[in-house]
Scaffold this active site. Structure first.
Site, short mmCIF file in Angstrom:
data_model
loop_
_atom_site.label_atom_id
_atom_site.label_comp_id
_atom_site.label_asym_id
_atom_site.label_seq_id
_atom_site.Cartn_x
_atom_site.Cartn_y
_atom_site.Cartn_z
N ASP A 31 -124.59 61.11 40.77
CA ASP A 31 -123.58 60.59 39.84
C ASP A 31 -122.98 59.28 40.33
O ASP A 31 -122.90 59.04 41.54
CB ASP A 31 -122.47 61.65 39.68
CG ASP A 31 -121.59 61.39 38.47
OD1 ASP A 31 -121.97 60.55 37.62
OD2 ASP A 31 -120.53 62.02 38.37
N ASN A 33 -123.71 55.95 39.01
CA ASN A 33 -124.45 54.68 38.84
C ASN A 33 -123.65 53.68 38.01
O ASN A 33 -123.59 52.50 38.34
CB ASN A 33 -125.79 54.93 38.13
CG ASN A 33 -126.75 55.76 38.95
OD1 ASN A 33 -126.53 55.96 40.14
ND2 ASN A 33 -127.81 56.25 38.32
N ARG A 35 -120.35 53.57 37.43
CA ARG A 35 -119.15 53.08 38.11
C ARG A 35 -119.51 52.10 39.23
O ARG A 35 -118.82 51.12 39.46
CB ARG A 35 -118.33 54.25 38.67
CG ARG A 35 -117.41 54.85 37.61
CD ARG A 35 -116.92 56.21 38.01
NE ARG A 35 -117.97 57.21 37.84
CZ ARG A 35 -117.87 58.46 38.24
NH1 ARG A 35 -116.78 58.85 38.88
NH2 ARG A 35 -118.84 59.31 38.03
N ARG A 44 -124.80 48.40 33.40
CA ARG A 44 -125.08 49.77 33.86
C ARG A 44 -126.52 49.94 34.36
O ARG A 44 -126.77 50.66 35.31
CB ARG A 44 -124.83 50.77 32.72
CG ARG A 44 -123.37 50.94 32.36
CD ARG A 44 -123.22 51.94 31.24
NE ARG A 44 -123.61 53.29 31.66
CZ ARG A 44 -122.81 54.13 32.31
NH1 ARG A 44 -121.58 53.77 32.61
NH2 ARG A 44 -123.22 55.32 32.65
N HIS A 48 -128.33 51.99 37.57
CA HIS A 48 -129.43 52.96 37.51
C HIS A 48 -130.62 52.48 38.36
O HIS A 48 -131.26 53.27 39.04
CB HIS A 48 -129.87 53.19 36.06
CG HIS A 48 -128.84 53.89 35.22
ND1 HIS A 48 -128.15 55.00 35.65
CD2 HIS A 48 -128.38 53.65 33.95
CE1 HIS A 48 -127.31 55.41 34.70
NE2 HIS A 48 -127.43 54.60 33.67
N ALA A 77 -129.89 67.31 29.67
CA ALA A 77 -130.08 67.56 28.24
C ALA A 77 -128.98 66.89 27.43
O ALA A 77 -129.16 66.60 26.24
CB ALA A 77 -130.12 69.06 27.99
N TRP A 80 -128.80 62.56 26.20
CA TRP A 80 -129.25 61.95 24.93
C TRP A 80 -128.08 61.37 24.15
O TRP A 80 -128.27 60.54 23.27
CB TRP A 80 -129.97 62.99 24.06
CG TRP A 80 -131.25 63.49 24.63
CD1 TRP A 80 -131.47 64.71 25.20
CD2 TRP A 80 -132.51 62.81 24.70
NE1 TRP A 80 -132.77 64.83 25.63
CE2 TRP A 80 -133.43 63.67 25.32
CE3 TRP A 80 -132.95 61.54 24.29
CZ2 TRP A 80 -134.77 63.32 25.55
CZ3 TRP A 80 -134.28 61.19 24.51
CH2 TRP A 80 -135.17 62.06 25.13
N ARG A 82 -125.88 59.42 25.14
CA ARG A 82 -125.54 58.05 25.57
C ARG A 82 -126.10 57.04 24.58
O ARG A 82 -127.00 57.36 23.80
CB ARG A 82 -126.11 57.80 26.97
CG ARG A 82 -125.46 58.71 27.98
CD ARG A 82 -125.76 58.30 29.40
NE ARG A 82 -125.01 59.15 30.30
CZ ARG A 82 -124.69 58.85 31.55
NH1 ARG A 82 -125.05 57.70 32.06
NH2 ARG A 82 -124.01 59.70 32.28
N LEU A 142 -142.97 68.08 51.42
CA LEU A 142 -141.75 68.22 50.62
C LEU A 142 -142.08 68.50 49.15
O LEU A 142 -142.97 67.86 48.58
CB LEU A 142 -140.95 66.91 50.71
CG LEU A 142 -139.69 66.83 49.86
CD1 LEU A 142 -138.54 67.57 50.53
CD2 LEU A 142 -139.29 65.38 49.61
N SER A 207 -121.74 70.46 35.84
CA SER A 207 -122.39 69.74 34.73
C SER A 207 -123.73 70.34 34.29
O SER A 207 -124.72 69.62 34.12
CB SER A 207 -122.57 68.27 35.09
OG SER A 207 -121.32 67.65 35.27
N GLU A 218 -124.09 76.44 48.64
CA GLU A 218 -122.91 75.74 49.15
C GLU A 218 -122.82 74.40 48.44
O GLU A 218 -123.84 73.76 48.18
CB GLU A 218 -123.05 75.52 50.67
CG GLU A 218 -123.12 76.80 51.47
CD GLU A 218 -121.84 77.62 51.39
OE1 GLU A 218 -120.75 77.02 51.28
OE2 GLU A 218 -121.93 78.87 51.42
C1 FPP Z 1 -125.33 59.25 36.71
O1 FPP Z 1 -124.77 58.00 36.67
C2 FPP Z 1 -126.76 59.25 36.80
C3 FPP Z 1 -127.63 59.56 35.79
C4 FPP Z 1 -127.32 59.53 34.36
C5 FPP Z 1 -128.96 60.01 36.09
C6 FPP Z 1 -129.51 59.61 37.43
C7 FPP Z 1 -130.43 58.51 37.25
C8 FPP Z 1 -130.94 57.77 38.25
C9 FPP Z 1 -130.69 57.99 39.69
C10 FPP Z 1 -131.79 56.63 37.91
C11 FPP Z 1 -132.94 57.04 37.06
C12 FPP Z 1 -133.98 57.69 37.85
C13 FPP Z 1 -135.03 58.25 37.25
C14 FPP Z 1 -136.18 58.72 38.06
C15 FPP Z 1 -135.03 58.40 35.79
P1 FPP Z 1 -123.72 57.72 35.50
O2 FPP Z 1 -124.37 56.73 34.58
O3 FPP Z 1 -123.30 58.98 34.84
O4 FPP Z 1 -122.55 57.09 36.30
P2 FPP Z 1 -121.02 57.03 35.84
O5 FPP Z 1 -120.52 58.45 35.79
O6 FPP Z 1 -120.39 56.23 36.92
O7 FPP Z 1 -120.98 56.35 34.50
#
Ligand code: FPP
Length: 257
Positions: A31, A33, A35, A44, A48, A77, A80, A82, A142, A207, A218
Protein backbone atom coordinates in the site's frame (compact mmCIF):
# COMPACT_ATOMS: atom_id res chain seq x y z
CA UNK A 1 1.65 -27.10 21.03
CA UNK A 2 2.07 -30.34 19.22
CA UNK A 3 1.65 -30.27 15.46
CA UNK A 4 -1.07 -32.90 15.76
CA UNK A 5 -3.26 -30.42 17.66
CA UNK A 6 -3.23 -28.08 14.73
CA UNK A 7 -5.95 -28.00 12.13
CA UNK A 8 -4.75 -29.82 9.02
CA UNK A 9 -5.27 -26.84 6.76
CA UNK A 10 -2.72 -24.87 8.75
CA UNK A 11 0.03 -26.10 6.50
CA UNK A 12 2.55 -23.63 7.94
CA UNK A 13 2.30 -25.34 11.29
CA UNK A 14 5.62 -26.35 12.82
CA UNK A 15 7.25 -29.27 11.15
CA UNK A 16 9.92 -31.54 12.61
CA UNK A 17 13.15 -29.58 12.60
CA UNK A 18 11.35 -26.25 12.10
CA UNK A 19 12.05 -24.05 15.12
CA UNK A 20 9.43 -21.58 13.99
CA UNK A 21 11.90 -18.70 14.12
CA UNK A 22 11.28 -17.46 10.60
CA UNK A 23 8.06 -17.07 8.69
CA UNK A 24 7.85 -19.54 5.84
CA UNK A 25 4.95 -17.80 4.12
CA UNK A 26 4.87 -14.00 4.03
CA UNK A 27 1.97 -12.11 2.44
CA UNK A 28 2.17 -8.39 1.71
CA UNK A 29 -0.44 -5.67 1.20
CA UNK A 30 1.62 -3.30 -0.94
CA UNK A 31 0.00 0.00 0.00
CA UNK A 32 0.97 3.63 -0.46
CA UNK A 33 2.07 3.96 -4.09
CA UNK A 34 -0.28 6.89 -4.63
CA UNK A 35 0.79 8.73 -1.49
CA UNK A 36 4.46 8.13 -2.29
CA UNK A 37 3.92 9.80 -5.68
CA UNK A 38 1.75 12.62 -4.32
CA UNK A 39 4.39 13.50 -1.72
CA UNK A 40 6.84 14.07 -4.58
CA UNK A 41 4.44 15.87 -6.90
CA UNK A 42 4.54 12.93 -9.31
CA UNK A 43 1.66 11.22 -11.14
CA UNK A 44 0.23 8.10 -9.45
CA UNK A 45 1.57 5.89 -12.23
CA UNK A 46 5.09 6.80 -11.12
CA UNK A 47 4.28 5.48 -7.64
CA UNK A 48 3.03 2.23 -9.16
CA UNK A 49 6.14 1.96 -11.35
CA UNK A 50 8.35 2.37 -8.31
CA UNK A 51 6.06 -0.15 -6.62
CA UNK A 52 7.07 -2.71 -9.21
CA UNK A 53 10.75 -2.00 -8.42
CA UNK A 54 9.96 -2.61 -4.74
CA UNK A 55 8.18 -5.83 -5.68
CA UNK A 56 11.34 -7.04 -7.46
CA UNK A 57 13.40 -6.19 -4.36
CA UNK A 58 10.91 -8.04 -2.15
CA UNK A 59 11.26 -11.21 -4.23
CA UNK A 60 15.07 -11.08 -3.94
CA UNK A 61 14.90 -10.38 -0.19
CA UNK A 62 12.38 -13.15 0.41
CA UNK A 63 14.82 -15.57 -1.16
CA UNK A 64 17.71 -14.26 0.94
CA UNK A 65 15.66 -14.37 4.15
CA UNK A 66 14.63 -17.99 3.69
CA UNK A 67 10.97 -17.26 2.97
CA UNK A 68 9.42 -20.13 1.01
CA UNK A 69 6.19 -18.47 -0.18
CA UNK A 70 5.64 -14.79 -0.89
CA UNK A 71 2.10 -13.61 -1.67
CA UNK A 72 1.69 -10.09 -3.07
CA UNK A 73 -1.65 -8.27 -3.25
CA UNK A 74 -1.21 -6.75 -6.71
CA UNK A 75 -4.76 -5.89 -7.78
CA UNK A 76 -7.83 -6.28 -5.61
CA UNK A 77 -11.34 -7.13 -6.78
CA UNK A 78 -12.26 -3.63 -5.57
CA UNK A 79 -9.51 -1.87 -7.56
CA UNK A 80 -11.82 -1.84 -10.63
CA UNK A 81 -13.55 1.14 -9.01
CA UNK A 82 -10.47 3.32 -9.65
CA UNK A 83 -10.42 5.68 -12.62
CA UNK A 84 -10.19 3.78 -15.94
CA UNK A 85 -6.74 5.22 -16.69
CA UNK A 86 -5.29 3.96 -13.41
CA UNK A 87 -6.81 0.50 -13.95
CA UNK A 88 -5.28 0.46 -17.45
CA UNK A 89 -1.91 1.54 -16.01
CA UNK A 90 -1.96 -1.29 -13.46
CA UNK A 91 -2.84 -3.82 -16.19
CA UNK A 92 0.03 -2.50 -18.30
CA UNK A 93 2.44 -2.79 -15.39
CA UNK A 94 1.46 -6.42 -14.90
CA UNK A 95 1.94 -7.10 -18.63
CA UNK A 96 5.36 -5.44 -18.58
CA UNK A 97 6.37 -7.23 -15.38
CA UNK A 98 5.58 -10.68 -16.76
CA UNK A 99 7.12 -9.98 -20.15
CA UNK A 100 10.33 -8.55 -18.69
CA UNK A 101 10.81 -10.66 -15.58
CA UNK A 102 9.39 -14.09 -16.34
CA UNK A 103 12.57 -15.52 -17.86
CA UNK A 104 14.72 -14.32 -14.98
CA UNK A 105 12.26 -15.55 -12.36
CA UNK A 106 12.18 -18.94 -14.08
CA UNK A 107 16.00 -19.02 -14.15
CA UNK A 108 15.94 -18.21 -10.44
CA UNK A 109 13.83 -21.35 -9.84
CA UNK A 110 10.82 -19.24 -8.75
CA UNK A 111 7.42 -20.93 -9.05
CA UNK A 112 4.65 -18.49 -9.91
CA UNK A 113 1.06 -19.03 -8.76
CA UNK A 114 -1.79 -16.65 -9.43
CA UNK A 115 -4.85 -16.37 -7.19
CA UNK A 116 -7.98 -14.34 -7.91
CA UNK A 117 -10.74 -14.30 -10.48
CA UNK A 118 -9.52 -14.79 -14.05
CA UNK A 119 -12.91 -14.06 -15.61
CA UNK A 120 -13.26 -10.41 -16.46
CA UNK A 121 -9.56 -9.87 -17.05
CA UNK A 122 -8.38 -8.83 -20.52
CA UNK A 123 -7.72 -12.00 -22.59
CA UNK A 124 -4.02 -11.32 -23.05
CA UNK A 125 -3.54 -10.89 -19.28
CA UNK A 126 -5.23 -14.24 -18.69
CA UNK A 127 -2.84 -15.74 -21.24
CA UNK A 128 0.24 -14.19 -19.61
CA UNK A 129 -0.76 -15.40 -16.15
CA UNK A 130 -1.32 -18.88 -17.55
CA UNK A 131 2.05 -18.81 -19.32
CA UNK A 132 3.85 -17.72 -16.12
CA UNK A 133 2.27 -20.53 -14.10
CA UNK A 134 2.85 -23.19 -16.73
CA UNK A 135 6.49 -22.28 -17.39
CA UNK A 136 7.45 -22.24 -13.71
CA UNK A 137 5.21 -25.08 -12.48
CA UNK A 138 8.05 -27.51 -11.73
CA UNK A 139 10.35 -24.99 -10.04
CA UNK A 140 11.31 -25.77 -6.47
CA UNK A 141 12.53 -22.40 -5.12
CA UNK A 142 10.47 -19.51 -3.80
CA UNK A 143 6.75 -19.68 -4.61
CA UNK A 144 5.62 -16.23 -5.72
CA UNK A 145 1.86 -15.96 -5.36
CA UNK A 146 0.43 -13.06 -7.33
CA UNK A 147 -2.99 -12.06 -6.00
CA UNK A 148 -4.57 -10.38 -9.01
CA UNK A 149 -8.26 -9.46 -9.27
CA UNK A 150 -8.36 -11.09 -5.85
CA UNK A 151 -10.86 -10.61 -3.03
CA UNK A 152 -11.11 -12.80 0.07
CA UNK A 153 -14.90 -12.64 0.27
CA UNK A 154 -15.29 -13.40 -3.43
CA UNK A 155 -12.94 -16.38 -3.04
CA UNK A 156 -14.97 -17.76 -0.12
CA UNK A 157 -18.28 -17.22 -1.96
CA UNK A 158 -16.98 -19.09 -4.98
CA UNK A 159 -15.74 -21.96 -2.76
CA UNK A 160 -19.14 -22.15 -1.04
CA UNK A 161 -20.86 -22.25 -4.44
CA UNK A 162 -18.70 -25.15 -5.65
CA UNK A 163 -19.22 -27.04 -2.39
CA UNK A 164 -22.99 -26.53 -2.67
CA UNK A 165 -22.92 -27.79 -6.27
CA UNK A 166 -20.96 -30.88 -5.23
CA UNK A 167 -23.48 -31.55 -2.44
CA UNK A 168 -26.42 -31.03 -4.82
CA UNK A 169 -24.90 -33.48 -7.32
CA UNK A 170 -24.31 -36.10 -4.62
CA UNK A 171 -20.51 -35.87 -4.88
CA UNK A 172 -20.16 -34.58 -1.33
CA UNK A 173 -22.01 -35.47 1.86
CA UNK A 174 -22.87 -32.17 3.65
CA UNK A 175 -22.13 -33.87 6.98
CA UNK A 176 -18.48 -34.18 5.97
CA UNK A 177 -18.02 -30.46 5.27
CA UNK A 178 -15.45 -29.04 7.64
CA UNK A 179 -12.81 -26.30 7.55
CA UNK A 180 -10.49 -28.60 5.59
CA UNK A 181 -13.10 -29.06 2.87
CA UNK A 182 -13.60 -25.30 2.62
CA UNK A 183 -9.83 -24.71 2.46
CA UNK A 184 -9.56 -27.28 -0.32
CA UNK A 185 -12.01 -25.24 -2.42
CA UNK A 186 -10.15 -21.94 -2.10
CA UNK A 187 -7.73 -20.61 -4.74
CA UNK A 188 -5.00 -21.35 -2.21
CA UNK A 189 -5.87 -25.04 -1.79
CA UNK A 190 -2.29 -26.07 -2.60
CA UNK A 191 -0.62 -23.37 -0.50
CA UNK A 192 0.14 -23.05 3.21
CA UNK A 193 -1.51 -20.30 5.24
CA UNK A 194 0.55 -17.13 5.70
CA UNK A 195 2.60 -16.92 8.88
CA UNK A 196 3.16 -13.19 8.53
CA UNK A 197 1.07 -10.51 6.82
CA UNK A 198 2.81 -7.18 6.25
CA UNK A 199 0.99 -3.98 5.29
CA UNK A 200 2.84 -0.82 4.35
CA UNK A 201 1.83 2.84 4.52
CA UNK A 202 0.44 2.87 8.04
CA UNK A 203 -3.10 1.67 7.33
CA UNK A 204 -4.41 -0.83 9.87
CA UNK A 205 -6.79 -2.84 7.71
CA UNK A 206 -6.92 -6.25 6.04
CA UNK A 207 -8.82 -4.95 2.97
CA UNK A 208 -10.35 -8.28 1.88
CA UNK A 209 -6.94 -9.99 1.66
CA UNK A 210 -6.61 -13.70 2.54
CA UNK A 211 -9.51 -13.48 5.00
CA UNK A 212 -9.72 -17.22 5.62
CA UNK A 213 -6.04 -17.98 5.34
CA UNK A 214 -4.81 -15.31 7.76
CA UNK A 215 -6.83 -16.65 10.70
CA UNK A 216 -3.64 -17.32 12.67
CA UNK A 217 -1.20 -15.05 10.87
CA UNK A 218 0.86 -12.45 12.68
CA UNK A 219 0.39 -8.90 11.38
CA UNK A 220 3.09 -6.28 11.02
CA UNK A 221 2.19 -2.75 9.92
CA UNK A 222 4.96 -0.55 8.58
CA UNK A 223 4.62 3.20 8.17
CA UNK A 224 6.70 3.48 5.00
CA UNK A 225 5.02 3.55 1.61
CA UNK A 226 5.40 0.52 -0.61
CA UNK A 227 7.87 2.07 -3.11
CA UNK A 228 10.28 2.57 -0.18
CA UNK A 229 10.06 -1.07 0.96
CA UNK A 230 13.54 -2.57 0.93
CA UNK A 231 15.58 -5.38 2.45
CA UNK A 232 15.91 -3.53 5.78
CA UNK A 233 12.13 -3.11 6.00
CA UNK A 234 11.63 -6.81 5.25
CA UNK A 235 14.15 -7.67 7.98
CA UNK A 236 12.37 -5.32 10.40
CA UNK A 237 9.05 -7.07 9.78
CA UNK A 238 10.62 -10.48 10.31
CA UNK A 239 12.30 -9.28 13.50
CA UNK A 240 8.87 -8.16 14.79
CA UNK A 241 7.42 -11.56 13.85
CA UNK A 242 10.13 -13.27 15.88
CA UNK A 243 9.03 -11.44 19.04
CA UNK A 244 5.52 -12.91 18.77
CA UNK A 245 4.23 -15.99 20.51
CA UNK A 246 2.03 -18.09 18.28
CA UNK A 247 -0.57 -20.05 20.17
CA UNK A 248 -3.16 -20.90 17.52
CA UNK A 249 -5.87 -20.37 20.12
CA UNK A 250 -4.28 -22.78 22.59
CA UNK A 251 -2.78 -22.05 26.00
CA UNK A 252 0.66 -23.53 25.52
CA UNK A 253 2.87 -20.95 23.88
CA UNK A 254 4.91 -21.90 20.88
CA UNK A 255 7.62 -19.26 21.06
CA UNK A 256 8.23 -17.61 17.73
CA UNK A 257 11.79 -16.64 18.63
C1 FPP B 1 -1.59 0.45 -3.45
O1 FPP B 1 -1.20 1.74 -3.70
C2 FPP B 1 -1.13 -0.51 -4.43
C3 FPP B 1 -1.92 -1.10 -5.38
C4 FPP B 1 -3.20 -0.61 -5.87
C5 FPP B 1 -1.51 -2.36 -5.95
C6 FPP B 1 -0.05 -2.69 -5.89
C7 FPP B 1 0.54 -2.44 -7.19
C8 FPP B 1 1.86 -2.43 -7.44
C9 FPP B 1 2.92 -2.70 -6.44
C10 FPP B 1 2.32 -2.08 -8.78
C11 FPP B 1 1.71 -2.96 -9.81
C12 FPP B 1 2.35 -4.28 -9.84
C13 FPP B 1 1.86 -5.25 -10.59
C14 FPP B 1 2.64 -6.50 -10.77
C15 FPP B 1 0.55 -5.09 -11.23
P1 FPP B 1 -2.35 2.84 -3.67
O2 FPP B 1 -2.51 3.33 -5.08
O3 FPP B 1 -3.59 2.32 -3.06
O4 FPP B 1 -1.69 3.92 -2.76
P2 FPP B 1 -2.45 5.04 -1.93
O5 FPP B 1 -3.27 4.34 -0.88
O6 FPP B 1 -1.33 5.84 -1.36
O7 FPP B 1 -3.29 5.83 -2.90
Amino acid sequence: MSPTNLPRWTASAPEPGDDGASPRHVAIIMDGNGRWAAARGLPRIEGHRRGVDALRRAVRSAHELGVRQLTLYSFSAENWSRPAQEVADLMNLLRAFIRRDLTELHRGNVRIRVIGERRGLPDDIGGLLEEAETLTRANSGLTLVVAFNYGGRQEIVSAVRRIAEAARDGRLDPATIDAGVVADHLDTADLPDPDLVIRTSGELRISNFLLWQSAYAEFVFLSLHWPDFDHAAFEEAIAAFRTRQRRYGGRVARVGA
